[in-house]
Scaffold this active site. Structure first.
Site, PDB file in Angstrom:
ATOM      1  N   LYS A   1       0.868  -1.295   0.146  1.00  0.00           N
ATOM      2  CA  LYS A   1       0.024   0.113   0.073  1.00  0.00           C
ATOM      3  C   LYS A   1       0.899   1.289  -0.002  1.00  0.00           C
ATOM      4  O   LYS A   1       1.985   1.292   0.533  1.00  0.00           O
ATOM      5  CB  LYS A   1      -0.801   0.053   1.159  1.00  0.00           C
ATOM      6  CG  LYS A   1      -1.901  -1.070   1.333  1.00  0.00           C
ATOM      7  CD  LYS A   1      -2.666  -1.075   2.538  1.00  0.00           C
ATOM      8  CE  LYS A   1      -3.460   0.141   2.919  1.00  0.00           C
ATOM      9  NZ  LYS A   1      -4.382   0.017   3.885  1.00  0.00           N
TER      10      LYS A   1
ATOM     11  N   SER B   1      -9.160   0.852   3.066  1.00  0.00           N
ATOM     12  CA  SER B   1      -8.125   1.527   2.315  1.00  0.00           C
ATOM     13  C   SER B   1      -6.885   0.806   1.518  1.00  0.00           C
ATOM     14  O   SER B   1      -6.332   1.197   0.763  1.00  0.00           O
ATOM     15  CB  SER B   1      -7.449   2.565   3.367  1.00  0.00           C
ATOM     16  OG  SER B   1      -6.578   1.509   4.301  1.00  0.00           O
TER      17      SER B   1
ATOM     18  N   SER C   1      -9.806  -1.942   6.926  1.00  0.00           N
ATOM     19  CA  SER C   1      -9.175  -1.694   5.619  1.00  0.00           C
ATOM     20  C   SER C   1      -8.611  -2.910   4.802  1.00  0.00           C
ATOM     21  O   SER C   1      -8.340  -2.804   3.834  1.00  0.00           O
ATOM     22  CB  SER C   1      -7.783  -0.664   5.844  1.00  0.00           C
ATOM     23  OG  SER C   1      -8.606   0.527   6.308  1.00  0.00           O
TER      24      SER C   1
END
Length: 468
Positions: A82, A157, A181
């Protein structure tokens, strides 16, 4: 023979270990997949071709010098991180136009953990600004889209990572989960997503997380693949080996109760209830005992969670001259966090500790808790922010400034995720249902199982037992 991106991660790992597939072959194959599919999906912000091929070449040299027995667990496996997580020499954007985008000087602990396990990093995946939202859209790159329905969001996320795994751009990927997330994008993209319990994987993003909400976990196409990643993330756990055993017969409590209901009353969509019913049927056929569980949540939770969740963005180092570049939600919650007193944050953290104690006592009447993974089908790109029909209009200078409406939509979309982080418990999402009635048709919907501390292997066993 199946193409490399069609193989389970476990099978690809075995081919890399045996030398039947070289690390260079695997890296080149997945980089080609990214080049082909990423323009549509927006899963990657940065692709590091040169570094990846260099690392893969070094992995092949290592393989040539051993008999395969001394190779690290994930030797040669392609991976990506990420874009909240520092990878040495690669820009970390945090999904924000308000920051200078400079190469990171060193690997984050999570990246070091995977490098030690032998992975090859292919780049950085799309995230919402500072990882704050349940969708992966920002002002610096195209939105991350759902491979099963590109007009829909891949969640957040860890949305870019989930899209990459679901589309075969990666065999699996690590996410981080501070309020859902990992589990939200896993559910949106028909993946298995595991949030480990607090403290098991000591490589989370700790800065700006006073409630210790964030923990890394795997995004994978099966429980087996998730277990393999857990063996790298929490060495000594033997998660993959545990799948050779059936789980015991469990008492599972079914609930639709949410700590958000008092502030944001919501009604689960029929598709969410359909997924729950499918999950119930699968669990009953597997021999487990299910019953209705009523959970009472303190209605002060939403305010306390939001205070803790946004503390980090309030403390982030952002030049005042750059604050106008923040997305409306980030800017609004940053201003509110900065206006709060330290006493208010301390009060919220103390409340969340009491909430954890009370919730654990109620969950403890059951072996596992069962609920839908999401209350709604994967949302259209642009739905949370109010941008026109999920257009590719980025950077989205014209995003409406309704931060509270955006936040409310997120809480109604994923009302069963954040309290698991507050309680520090393990949880898994399993993609049990498709709205079109058959696998791959329509939109994916899933269930979430929440277990007591230390139940990560059990949750993976149950997912594996159900055929995932």
């Amino acid at each position: 023979m199946a193409e490399l991106h069609e193989l389970p991660a476990v099978a690809l790992r075995n081919l890399l270990h045996s030398g039947e597939v070289s690390a260079v072959e695997a890296a080149a194959h997945f980089l080609a997949r990214i080049e082909q599919r990423n323009p549509l999906l927006g899963a990657f912000i940065t692709v590091t071709n040169e570094q990846a091929m260099e690392q893969a070449g070094a992995a092949d040299v290592l393989r040539s010098r051993t008999d395969g027995g001394d190779l690290p667990l994930l030797h040669g496996m392609p991976l990506a991180f990420k874009d909240l997580t520092d990878v040495a020499g690669v820009v970390t954007t945090h999904g924000s136009a308000a920051l200078d985008h400079k190469p990171a000087p060193a690997d984050a602990p999570l990246v070091s953990l995977f490098r030690d396990a032998g992975v090859i990093s292919l780049g950085k995946t799309q995230v919402p600004e500072f990882g704050l939202t349940a969708y992966s859209e920002n002002r610096i790159a195209p939105p991350s889209r759902n491979p099963h329905a590109p007009s829909r969001s891949s969640g957040g996320s860890s949305g870019g990572s989930a899209a990459a795994v679901a589309a075969g751009l990666l065999p699996f990927a690590p996410g981080t989960d501070g309020g859902g997330s990992v589990r939200i994008p896993a559910a949106a993209c028909a993946l298995v997503g595991l949030k480990p319990g607090r403290g098991l994987v000591a490589a989370g993003e700790s800065a700006g997380d006073p409630a210790r909400l964030v923990v890394p976990g795997p995004l994978a196409r099966s429980a087996e693949d998730a277990a393999l990643m857990m063996d790298a993330m929490a060495p000594g756990g033997h998660y993959l080996g545990a799948l050779r055993e059936e789980p015991p017969r469990l008492r599972i409590g079914i609930t639709l109760d949410s700590p958000w209901s008092s502030t944001f009353p919501f009604t689960p969509e029929q598709e969410a209830l359909d997924a729950l019913h499918v999950g119930e049927t699968l669990l009953e056929h597997a021999g487990h005992s299910l019953g209705d569980a009523s959970v009472r949540y303190d209605n002060r939770y939403p305010d306390a969670f939001t205070t803790a969740w946004t503390a980090g963005v309030g403390a982030a180092r952002i030049s005042p001259s750059r604050e106008a570049s923040l997305a409306p939600l980030t800017r609004t919650f940053r201003r509110r966090a900065q206006q709060r007193s330290p006493a208010k944050l301390a009060e919220s953290l103390a409340f969340l500790r009491r909430f954890q104690h009370d919730t654990l006592a109620q969950y403890g009447e059951w072996d596992l808790m069962l609920m839908p993974a999401l209350a709604q089908t994967p949302r259209p790109v642009g739905w949370f922010t109010g941008t026109a029909h999920g257009s590719d209009r980025w950077p989205s200078a014209q995003w409406p400034g309704d931060a509270d409406g955006d936040y409310r939509k997120q809480c109604e979309y994923a009302p069963w995720s954040s309290m698991v982080n507050v309680c520090g418990l393990p949880a898994i999402t399993i993609p049990v249902h498709w709205t079109g009635g058959s696998t791959g048709s329509g939109l994916p919907m899933g269930i979430q199982l929440v277990g007591p501390m230390g139940s990560e292997a059990l949750l993976l066993q149950v997912a594996h037992q159900l055929g995932f």
